[in-house]
Design an enzyme around this catalytic site. Structure first.
Site, mmCIF file in Angstrom:
data_model
loop_
_atom_site.group_PDB
_atom_site.id
_atom_site.type_symbol
_atom_site.label_atom_id
_atom_site.label_comp_id
_atom_site.label_asym_id
_atom_site.label_seq_id
_atom_site.Cartn_x
_atom_site.Cartn_y
_atom_site.Cartn_z
ATOM 1 N N ARG B 297 -13.443 1.885 12.656
ATOM 2 C CA ARG B 297 -14.436 1.164 11.852
ATOM 3 C C ARG B 297 -15.855 1.550 12.261
ATOM 4 O O ARG B 297 -16.706 1.787 11.415
ATOM 5 C CB ARG B 297 -14.234 -0.347 11.989
ATOM 6 C CG ARG B 297 -13.061 -0.825 11.185
ATOM 7 C CD ARG B 297 -12.795 -2.322 11.321
ATOM 8 N NE ARG B 297 -11.690 -2.654 10.420
ATOM 9 C CZ ARG B 297 -11.168 -3.865 10.270
ATOM 10 N NH1 ARG B 297 -11.633 -4.893 10.978
ATOM 11 N NH2 ARG B 297 -10.187 -4.058 9.425
ATOM 12 N N TYR B 438 -11.880 2.497 3.102
ATOM 13 C CA TYR B 438 -10.855 2.732 4.142
ATOM 14 C C TYR B 438 -11.251 2.125 5.492
ATOM 15 O O TYR B 438 -12.387 1.771 5.707
ATOM 16 C CB TYR B 438 -10.433 4.192 4.230
ATOM 17 C CG TYR B 438 -11.397 5.285 4.611
ATOM 18 C CD1 TYR B 438 -12.586 5.064 5.259
ATOM 19 C CD2 TYR B 438 -11.044 6.611 4.323
ATOM 20 C CE1 TYR B 438 -13.416 6.114 5.620
ATOM 21 C CE2 TYR B 438 -11.870 7.676 4.678
ATOM 22 C CZ TYR B 438 -13.061 7.410 5.332
ATOM 23 O OH TYR B 438 -13.872 8.448 5.679
ATOM 24 N N GLU B 439 -10.252 1.972 6.340
ATOM 25 C CA GLU B 439 -10.406 1.252 7.629
ATOM 26 C C GLU B 439 -10.923 -0.169 7.406
ATOM 27 O O GLU B 439 -11.664 -0.704 8.226
ATOM 28 C CB GLU B 439 -11.321 2.016 8.583
ATOM 29 C CG GLU B 439 -10.909 3.443 8.866
ATOM 30 C CD GLU B 439 -9.495 3.576 9.418
ATOM 31 O OE1 GLU B 439 -8.961 2.584 9.937
ATOM 32 O OE2 GLU B 439 -8.922 4.667 9.301
ATOM 33 N N GLY B 440 -10.485 -0.786 6.322
ATOM 34 C CA GLY B 440 -10.903 -2.165 6.020
ATOM 35 C C GLY B 440 -12.052 -2.157 5.032
ATOM 36 O O GLY B 440 -13.149 -1.719 5.362
#
Lengths: 596, 596
Positions: B297, B438-440
């Site tokens: 993140r 992506y990645e949350g």
């Protein structure tokens, strides 16, 4: 994803906000009332949903192709365009004298939204043809009109607008294409035009290129530009097609979006000279061009609304379908459709509120255009013309900027699937990015809004618009409804912010032009925000009345919710934008150019 | 367009805002002071400018390809990745025990920005590998570390993170991939993973897949997920490569951007079962996954800064070069480079101000990470850990959302040329759109920020951050400089807006979760805006001092101008966003779900 035209919202706006009943009282539109609008919109919806919309993805995946000077449109486009012409859609808002239907722009704009929601790339061909038709109607000779308009209105021929050259984009004073007068009264045209949308294709028998060029000896700059008709095929006296003109496509661009719409480099006169005929008078080309341009700018604003609507529908469908995570309020014990999640609702509401506000703004503008052209009273015509001209940069600038934000949210709602091209959401985002650029970038709209629409009259017209907003505020404040009251406060704050900005722009454009123009785009956005909000405020008041009368409860409840959202999430930005305009020049201009 | 790494700004931030001199006092980093940073950054700049950046466009035009289960990276990528490994870049911030260089994250983050500016698609492979390395360092056994880490740190092998499944995106509780324990202590893995970045390629000899799966009989939901190492090739006891594991790529996605980065569907166990070994303990997979995830993140936030920087540089170069229209202030008599036009400057300043604010925020965050890991005093470690954890969703959420806006402005500065793919500006916009997903997604970052970072402690940590801003405000207010004073007022207004929002979020997350989460993304954006502004306010104060001392006048003048712009054009949005959070829930939640 199936597209469903928002006929109901369009009819609501026409009736309740854009005054279609008043328009029907004008002699030109006595047959164009609500019932006609409804019938036309339903027919238009059917055509675009069934015929045009299904070609949208195909056009993105298999764009128009170029080979040996010819452009072949995406498979299916030619047949659809034939149906478009046969359906009378190209002539919808053009005069019956040349085979048109003579319907108001109010109806035309709604139909324009539909075809653009269905397929922006496809819709660009009629959009540019409309611009060329408008220019010929205004400035063409009777012979030119008779020669070209019937075939253009029937969809047999299309039009193109040839302004841009490699060195002349926003700055048309730099146009170099030249026109040499011939003994027979025609001109030979020599030059290169770029970014010519649908400048070459196989969907029509002929293409009527309208071309800006300089006659030898003309004054420098924009006052030396003339407008010419340069058809792809010359037209014989009997109306049949003659020789291929010396106007050829030499390449098409590879673009981020609107891939099915061929963006052509056109070469005029490489083989002896393209034959053109003058439109109107020499050196008045820029003036005529602005007729095309204003029609096209309005049309591009509608494209923004159209892409936003389609993106919204796509996102809603996914959000109903996709199961992921339990609701934060504990209302379900398993993964819920993501439309239950507050942030997904926030995104969808943002998309919807922007779209409905801009739709209302555009249709109200279109109605003013109709009154400006057809009202028997000259004073009313003038008033409507001024209002329309004020609105065009807002409709173009605000609706297209919002469309990028909306389409980006549309991808976001889809999560990772949104980034995969097969899902379809990404295309709307890629398509939307051209809308803030062509037919005058947002900055060009803002220059117009600052210069011609605000500074020229010292802010009088702008303040008059603000004064028109006040009765809506008062009615909202007087309502006992909490949504109306909350919205009214936001509208007042936005109007006050706008007035501060008007004062700053009107007061500084001459004395500190860099400071005024540093705030030009924020000023345009603030005005668009206010005017869109004003229309939703009017809608909110209508909806409360209808709700009290028990009319169409679901629709009216949704309209109120949408307005309320716009107030708290979008109109609420206005005071901050005011600050950027009024206080922002110092930070904007301080950086030495070499330090960037 | 040539990329030039902003080494000077990075070093300024490290020294003046992120406290590299303090960091050097820690035993672990005594050799990692300013001089080391400068040397590493210059070397890193050279590598990325010369080797990685030139491959960016090539990767977009000729993405990685898939055939017969194998992915071939874009031509040139394999050679560049070899140089990357040999240069020691993969091991930059990892322990010397396994061949790394043991440098602080502060330096690693700056280098991460460079490689991502050069080429996001390429940089994703090391970014995901970094995440896998972090997870193994924390939770792997000694044997696992010895087997995998040296080869991963040297760039000989890469890592991948296998979380997502078709039905389990943001919601990992829905993971279905299963792990069957074997007699020899290994597990057989069966399932399908999607969206696996660099999940298959030809740039490394082996790929270390870290895979989330459920052991039979594990609890439902996230508490029953375990983490496994499933290498593409099994590793023999002597470290040599053994049999091909039953983990195969079956397709790659066709995406809007980051096209050179293969996004794989990986099929585990279709031919008898993929062999995996458990990382750490069963059912603690989510916990370990968050180690990868938090590293990733932060890294994705840096990607946002990187894309914004590259887009800015591209736009500046065009704006200097492109001649169009005379300046509005009459200062030139012919068409000027468009960088002279106020709105172009406004766009470039917006791009620059966002980028510098986010860079400062990320590097300050990285420095806290370093102190949290290496400070001898446990209380200082804890304080820094809390600060870092607070910052991660801001760095991820705010920097990536801003990158889309910046890249869109980058296209806009180019006008029509921006929409033509050959220009290169459009790629940044297409690439940027994955970063908020992506990645949350941004909403997932906001959930974390609302739930874990604000509501859990009743807003204490959030208010503590706000309290940290106050001394900067006071120093700005006490300055005799007009820019400092103006900026100070904006910072105060933003902090007060933030505190109102903290009160609302802390007060409502339990009692009215829908209302609190309806404001979650605006709350995250408000916090990012404030923290970014805080860093630029600190930078402004430093720049004034340096200017007074006659140090590097040009750089310091630019820094002050950038901060001032951020204050009046970006921080000024904060009160409006506060309104959306505090008053916005009603409009956000009123729409009945069936009415969308």
């Amino acid at each position: 994803m199936t597209y469903r035209a928002p006929v109901k919202d369009m009819l609501f706006v026409m009736k309740e906000l854009a005054g279609i009943d008043e328009l029907t009282k004008l002699p030109a539109f006595e047959d164009a009332g609500y019932d006609t609008a409804q019938a036309v919109l339903e027919e238009c919806a059917k055509f675009n949903e069934d015929v045009v919309a299904p070609l949208n993805v195909e056009g993105d995946r298999n764009p128009s192709t170029f080979k040996d000077g010819k452009v072949i449109a995406t498979s299916g486009f030619k047949e659809a365009f034939k149906q478009f012409g046969e359906g009378g859609w190209q002539g919808l808002q053009h005069p019956t004298d040349f085979g048109g239907q003579g319907l108001p722009k109010l109806i035309g704009a709604a139909c324009g939204e539909m075809i653009n929601s269905a397929n922006v790339s496809f819709a660009l061909c009629p959009l540019l043809t409309d611009g060329a038709i408008e220019a010929l109607l205004t400035a063409g000779s009777d012979e030119q009109k008779q020669t070209f308009l019937p075939n253009m209105l029937s969809g047999k021929w299309t039009g193109s607008m040839n302004l841009t050259e490699p060195q002349a984009g926003s700055d048309l004073s730099l146009v170099r294409t030249r026109a040499e007068p011939q003994a027979d009264g025609t001109y030979k045209i020599f030059g290169t035009k770029i970014f010519i949308t649908w400048g070459e294709h196989d969907m029509a028998e002929n293409i009527v290129h309208l071309v800006l060029a300089r006659v030898q000896g003309a004054p420098e700059g924009v006052k030396g530009i003339s407008l010419f008709i340069v058809p792809k095929f010359l037209v014989n006296a009997d109306g049949s097609l003659g020789a291929r003109n010396d106007a050829h496509c030499v390449s098409i661009e590879h673009k981020m979006g609107i891939k099915a719409s061929p963006t052509c480099v056109l070469q005029f006169g490489d083989h002896g000279g393209a034959i053109g005929t003058l439109v109107g008078q020499e050196n008045r080309g820029l003036e005529y061009m602005f007729i095309m341009m204003n029609a096209a700018r309005f049309g591009v604003g509608v494209q923004g609304i159209a892409v936003a609507e389609r993106s919204y529908q796509h996102a809603v469908a996914y959000a109903r379908d996709r199961l992921q995570s339990r609701p934060v309020d504990g209302s379900m014990n398993s993964a819920a459709p993501i439309i239950h999640h507050p942030d997904v609702r926030r995104m969808l509401m943002t998309m919807r509120a922007y779209t409905e506000a801009c739709r209302a703004m555009a249709l109200v503008g279109a109605s003013a255009f109709d009154a400006a052209h057809e009202h028997p009273d000259a004073a009313v015509r003038a008033e409507n013309q001024a209002f329309y001209e004020f609105m065009v940069p807002l409709i173009k600038g605000y609706s297209t900027e919002m469309s990028i934000e909306v389409a980006s949210l549309g991808v976001q709602v889809h999560g990772g699937m949104g980034f995969i091209e097969e899902t379809g959401a990404a295309q709307y985002m890629r398509d939307s990015k051209i809308l803030t650029i062509y037919e005058g970038t947002t900055a060009i709209q803002a220059n117009d809004f600052v210069g011609r629409k605000t500074a020229r009259d010292g802010g009088t017209a702008a303040r008059a618009i603000a004064a028109h907003v006040e009765p809506t505020e008062q009615a909202l404040a007087a309502s006992s409804n909490a949504d109306a009251q909350a919205f009214g406060k936001r509208l007042t704050a936005a109007r006050e912010a706008f007035l501060d900005a008007v004062g700053f722009i009107a007061g500084n454009t001459k004395s500190s032009p860099n400071a005024a123009f540093a705030g030009s785009v924020p000023y345009l956005m603030l005005a668009g925000n206010l005017v869109g909000g004003w229309q939703l405020g009017r809608a909110l008041l209508v909806a409360l009345d209808k709700l009290a009368a028990g009319d169409d409860t679901a629709f009216m409840t949704a309209k109120i919710a949408t307005a309320r959202f716009y107030g708290d999430h979008i109109l609420s930005k206005a005071p901050g934008v005011r600050d950027s305009i009024v206080d922002g020049a110092a930070g904007c201009l301080a950086m030495p150019l070499e330090a960037f």
